[in-house]
Design an enzyme around this catalytic site. Structure first.
Site, PDB file in Angstrom:
ATOM      1  N   LYS A  55       0.847  -1.206   0.000  1.00  0.00           N
ATOM      2  CA  LYS A  55       0.000   0.000   0.000  1.00  0.00           C
ATOM      3  C   LYS A  55       0.882   1.255   0.000  1.00  0.00           C
ATOM      4  O   LYS A  55       0.613   2.225  -0.695  1.00  0.00           O
ATOM      5  CB  LYS A  55      -0.919  -0.004   1.236  1.00  0.00           C
ATOM      6  CG  LYS A  55      -2.031  -1.050   1.152  1.00  0.00           C
ATOM      7  CD  LYS A  55      -2.729  -1.281   2.482  1.00  0.00           C
ATOM      8  CE  LYS A  55      -3.735  -2.432   2.362  1.00  0.00           C
ATOM      9  NZ  LYS A  55      -4.371  -2.798   3.634  1.00  0.00           N
ATOM     10  N   GLN A  99      -4.429  -1.284   9.849  1.00  0.00           N
ATOM     11  CA  GLN A  99      -4.320  -2.636   9.307  1.00  0.00           C
ATOM     12  C   GLN A  99      -4.821  -3.672  10.320  1.00  0.00           C
ATOM     13  O   GLN A  99      -4.397  -3.667  11.483  1.00  0.00           O
ATOM     14  CB  GLN A  99      -2.846  -2.913   8.937  1.00  0.00           C
ATOM     15  CG  GLN A  99      -2.620  -4.244   8.265  1.00  0.00           C
ATOM     16  CD  GLN A  99      -3.265  -4.348   6.874  1.00  0.00           C
ATOM     17  OE1 GLN A  99      -3.227  -3.411   6.078  1.00  0.00           O
ATOM     18  NE2 GLN A  99      -3.877  -5.475   6.591  1.00  0.00           N
ATOM     19  N   ASP A 122     -11.050   2.497   4.185  1.00  0.00           N
ATOM     20  CA  ASP A 122     -11.243   1.042   4.156  1.00  0.00           C
ATOM     21  C   ASP A 122     -12.734   0.689   4.080  1.00  0.00           C
ATOM     22  O   ASP A 122     -13.090  -0.446   3.781  1.00  0.00           O
ATOM     23  CB  ASP A 122     -10.652   0.394   5.427  1.00  0.00           C
ATOM     24  CG  ASP A 122      -9.308  -0.268   5.155  1.00  0.00           C
ATOM     25  OD1 ASP A 122      -9.025  -0.572   3.983  1.00  0.00           O
ATOM     26  OD2 ASP A 122      -8.557  -0.484   6.124  1.00  0.00           O
TER      27      ASP A 122
END
Ligand code: NAD
Length: 295
Positions: A55, A99, A122
């Site tokens: 990412k 994450q 997200d």
């Protein structure tokens, strides 16, 4: 019997998405804005480290103002909440991702809910999920959004089709089921969602025009579970031991790819299918967040 199945290369779709993003990023830059993405990684989970590095690399390549905050495994929940609060208040940060999985001593849901929904790239915040279910504009979680982009790119018809999704997770199965039943261009499908408590799974998958496998079980979908001519989208990314590889493992999907290949009309490979789309959609959501900041 289909002659030759079409291989749905998510990699190609992701390149097209990124080419489009470059144009939008240039427009933002002309207005003095650089998309800012902050990724928070707690601990040293090997798979998470790989994802976050990827990412970081890809967002930097597109010229983002990207920043990875790597925190020790022992970081407390209060410290993490404090960090998210700082990022929420930082105007240079348009998107925040924490994450997952987080260490056991941290309540993941609490952390997700502490992210400002305007920066929830997200798409895991209840506000984003609620908007998705209602068919309102918002941040769609990246893997389901990426699957829809594959469907769009390869012009796969969903209206009136029977879609069977295997797996009811909050990040793949549930949001995808909701997206595909919306009254929308890539929706209008009849959706069945099957999971661990579904008896005779094959009964359902054999009726599917489109199967989406997101169970996290290697080669779970076998040829006898697939109808002739079905489209198969394999979300699974599973590490299986392989001593012939330098790293000691290889990645396989949830579908027994070689076995179903002779039956399907189209299929995503693993790797190179859904995987590249997830990051592409994260980048896309971050650009969207940066654009929204101008409104
Ligand atoms: P998860 O473990 O949170 O959920 C799996 C779901 O599958 C559960 O709802 C469970 O009920 C169902 N399931 C598990 N075993 C089953 C079985 N034997 N029969 C029927 N249903 C079963 O997993 P997840 O986070 O949704 O991920 C699923 C898979 O997709 C994993 O392999 C993961 O690595 C992969 N994944 C890939 C991407 C990507 O970018 N391609 C993104 C997210 C997840």
């Amino acid at each position: 019997m289909p002659n030759k199945p079409q291989i749905l290369f998510g990699k190609d779709v992701s390149l097209a998405i990124k080419a489009d993003l470059k144009i939008r990023i240039a427009k933002l830059e002309a207005q003095g804005i650089k998309p800012g993405l902050a990724a928070v990684l707690v601990g040293e989970d090997p798979a998470s480290q790989v994802y976050v590095r990827s990412k970081e690399r890809q967002s930097a390549k597109l010229g983002f103002n990207s920043n990875v905050l790597r925190l020790a495994m022992e970081t407390s929940q209060a410290e993490l909440l404090q960090l998210v609060s700082q990022l929420n208040n930082d105007d240079l940060v348009h998107g925040i991702l924490v994450q997952l999985p987080l260490p056991d001593h941290i309540d993941s849901q609490l952390i997700i809910e502490s992210i400002n929904p305007d920066k929830d790239v997200d798409g895991f915040h209840p506000v984003s999920v609620g908007r998705l279910v209602l068919g309102l504009d918002g941040f769609v979680s990246c893997t389901p959004a990426g699957i829809l982009e594959i469907i769009r790119f390869y012009n796969i018809k969903t209206s009136g089709k029977h879609v069977v999704i295997v797996g009811r997770s909050n990040i793949v199965g549930k949001p995808l089921a909701n997206l595909m039943l919306q009254k929308s261009e890539l929706g209008n499908a009849t959706v069945t969602l099957v999971h661990t408590r579904t008896p005779d799974m094959g009964y359902h998958t054999r009726q599917a025009d489109i199967i989406v496998a997101a169970a996290g079980v290697p080669k779970f979908i076998t040829a006898d579970m697939v109808k002739e001519g079905a489209v198969v989208i394999d979300v699974g990314i599973n590490r299986v031991d392989d001593s012939t590889r330098e790293r000691g493992y290889r990645l396989v999907g949830d579908v027994d790819y070689e076995a179903v290949l002779g039956k399907v009309s189209a299929i995503t490979p693993v790797p190179g299918g859904v995987g590249p789309m997830t990051i592409a959609m994260l980048l896309s959501n971050t650009v969207k967040a940066a654009e929204n900041s101008l409104k």
